[in-house]
Design a protein around this motif. Structure first.
Motif, PDB file in Angstrom:
ATOM      1  N   LEU A 107       0.826  -1.212   0.000  1.00 25.97           N
ATOM      2  CA  LEU A 107       0.000   0.000   0.000  1.00 25.97           C
ATOM      3  C   LEU A 107       0.861   1.264   0.000  1.00 25.97           C
ATOM      4  O   LEU A 107       0.474   2.279  -0.585  1.00 25.97           O
ATOM      5  N   THR A 108       2.029   1.193   0.645  1.00 25.65           N
ATOM      6  CA  THR A 108       2.940   2.338   0.605  1.00 25.65           C
ATOM      7  C   THR A 108       3.465   2.560  -0.805  1.00 25.65           C
ATOM      8  O   THR A 108       3.572   3.695  -1.281  1.00 25.65           O
ATOM      9  N   LEU A 109       3.803   1.476  -1.494  1.00 25.84           N
ATOM     10  CA  LEU A 109       4.226   1.585  -2.883  1.00 25.84           C
ATOM     11  C   LEU A 109       3.125   2.212  -3.744  1.00 25.84           C
ATOM     12  O   LEU A 109       3.384   3.090  -4.577  1.00 25.84           O
ATOM     13  N   ALA A 110       1.889   1.772  -3.523  1.00 25.27           N
ATOM     14  CA  ALA A 110       0.762   2.350  -4.267  1.00 25.27           C
ATOM     15  C   ALA A 110       0.611   3.831  -3.962  1.00 25.27           C
ATOM     16  O   ALA A 110       0.294   4.636  -4.848  1.00 25.27           O
ATOM     17  N   THR A 111       0.872   4.216  -2.715  1.00 31.02           N
ATOM     18  CA  THR A 111       0.755   5.621  -2.327  1.00 31.02           C
ATOM     19  C   THR A 111       1.819   6.473  -3.007  1.00 31.02           C
ATOM     20  O   THR A 111       1.555   7.609  -3.423  1.00 31.02           O
ATOM     21  N   VAL A 112       3.036   5.938  -3.143  1.00 32.25           N
ATOM     22  CA  VAL A 112       4.101   6.682  -3.824  1.00 32.25           C
ATOM     23  C   VAL A 112       3.734   6.895  -5.290  1.00 32.25           C
ATOM     24  O   VAL A 112       3.894   8.002  -5.829  1.00 32.25           O
ATOM     25  N   LEU A 113       3.237   5.858  -5.937  1.00 31.82           N
ATOM     26  CA  LEU A 113       2.796   6.014  -7.326  1.00 31.82           C
ATOM     27  C   LEU A 113       1.657   7.036  -7.411  1.00 31.82           C
ATOM     28  O   LEU A 113       1.592   7.851  -8.340  1.00 31.82           O
TER      29      LEU A 113
END
Length: 421
Positions: free
Chosen positions: A345-351
């Motif tokens: 979810l953190t990766l998705a937030t960065v994108l």
């Protein structure tokens, strides 16, 4: 057509870094308070209560965002002041009334618990009314007043939700506290703060041209593509939640929502950058140079990428322990699954943060129609991802569906902006 000329003396504006600091403080404080609300519900209630509250948000947020029509963005980027503020406000008020009608219809059609969903929807609608006042403040670069309103809203929401949930043990009463906080903030902060600018001309605008005939229709036609894009974007975020609730129930949704709220800090940081960028990029588009526009955009994308990479690394190392300490063992999951969910979810937030910056560039360039097409494609990607991954991998599958949708979103927005520039 009537034309009124204004002569104004130069107005000293806050610096970009000062506005960015205020924007981060306001957005960060508000997101922190929203997270505190989730902690309060998790600690005083049950995962099912968290799931019920998250379902109310998942239903109310897309409907309200769609009805918002992104009028705040249109107001901030209105290049010639063609529409008076009262027109924006009237359209927003009508839109919020329509949104509540749609939410009521959804509750009836699907047999949902009416109290929680309607009250959470009302909170979002009151926030939507206050938001158009904040747009006027943003246009005049007054991020400090925006931050004050956000902090008041967040603080009141935490206080009322905690008090009512503790006193009644009812998630419906807690949702009522959230709605009351949003209404009080609109009436006590947003409207009075923006009142200072209601009759003050924008120093960027030499002429204000307000068409009497067809003005509302013209405003709606301008805002509709971006409003639909925002509604689709919110729906995209919530598609994995719908799939989880349908497949595994409110408890699984509560676990997923708890991890998701932790990454709100990143969303707040990226949103603050985009909000501060938007009026600056608009000025560079109208009065500046293409090189200046591109330079500010690339710097912002680089900063978001570096900060986001550090966030993913931290979630990978400490995610499970953070979830365990904040919410309890059941939220951390077996074999560190909660940590993996938080990392994805953190990766998705960065994108998504990169998309915030790209959206600011597209909005400043007034490329609204292209955003609608992109968000429709991303919604399709999110739906396919949830359909394939949630049944097999559960909560982790919902996280990966979110990340896949964010990756598609970022790639498509990049291509649209590249073509626009």
């Amino acid at each position: 057509m009537t034309t009124t000329r204004h002569r104004t003396s130069p107005v000293r504006r806050p610096s970009f870094t000062g506005n960015l600091a205020w924007s981060m403080a306001g957005n960060g404080g508000y997101a922190l308070c929203q997270w505190f609300v989730l902690v309060v519900v998790a600690r005083l209630g049950t995962p099912a209560m968290v799931g019920d509250y998250a379902l109310g948000l998942a239903i109310g947020a897309p409907v309200v965002l769609l009805a918002n029509l992104s009028l705040r963005t249109v107001l901030v980027t209105d290049p010639n002041g063609e529409h008076p503020f009262r027109r924006y406000l009237s359209v927003r008020l009508v839109g919020m009334g329509v949104a509540m009608g749609v939410i009521s219809a959804i509750v009836i059609a699907f047999g949902l618990s009416p109290a929680v969903v309607l009250l959470v929807g009302a909170a979002k609608a009151f926030d939507g009314i206050g938001d158009i006042y904040l747009g006027l403040l943003q246009r005049h670069h007054d991020q400090r007043s925006i931050a004050a309103a956000q902090l008041v809203n967040g603080g009141l929401t935490v206080a009322l939700v905690a008090a009512l949930l503790w006193g009644t043990s009812s998630i419906a009463w807690a949702a009522a506290g959230s709605a009351a906080a949003s209404a009080l903030t609109w009436l006590m902060c947003c409207a009075p703060f923006a009142g200072r600018f209601r009759n003050r001309p924008d120093p960027r605008v030499r002429q204000h041209t307000h068409r009497a005939a067809g003005g509302v229709a013209e405003l709606l036609w301008t805002a509709l593509p971006l409003g639909l894009a925002s509604g689709l974007s919110s729906l995209t975020v919530n598609v994995p939640r719908y799939a989880l609730e349908h497949r595994l129930g409110a408890t699984a949704l509560g676990v997923f929502a708890a991890a998701g709220y932790l990454v709100l800090t990143g969303n707040v940081f990226f949103s603050a950058i985009a909000q501060t960028l938007l009026p600056r990029l608009t000025e560079l588009r109208v009065h500046g140079t293409p090189a200046g526009f591109r330079g500010l955009l690339w710097q912002s994308l680089l900063g978001v990428g570096v900060a986001g990479g550090l966030g993913v690394w931290a979630a990978w190392l400490f995610g499970s322990e953070i979830l365990r300490r904040l919410y309890g063992e059941q939220y951390a999951g077996a074999s560190g699954q909660g940590g993996r969910v938080l990392t994805v979810l953190t990766l998705a937030t960065v994108l998504g943060g990169l998309c915030f910056v790209l959206d600011a560039g597209l909005s400043a360039a007034r490329r609204f129609t292209g955003q609608l097409a992109v968000n429709a494609a991303v919604l399709l990607a999110a739906g396919l991802g949830a359909l394939l991954l949630v049944p097999r991998y559960g909560v982790l599958g919902a996280a990966w569906a979110t990340a896949v949708a964010a990756l598609v979103h970022c790639a498509l927005k990049w291509e649209v902006l590249r073509r626009a520039l």
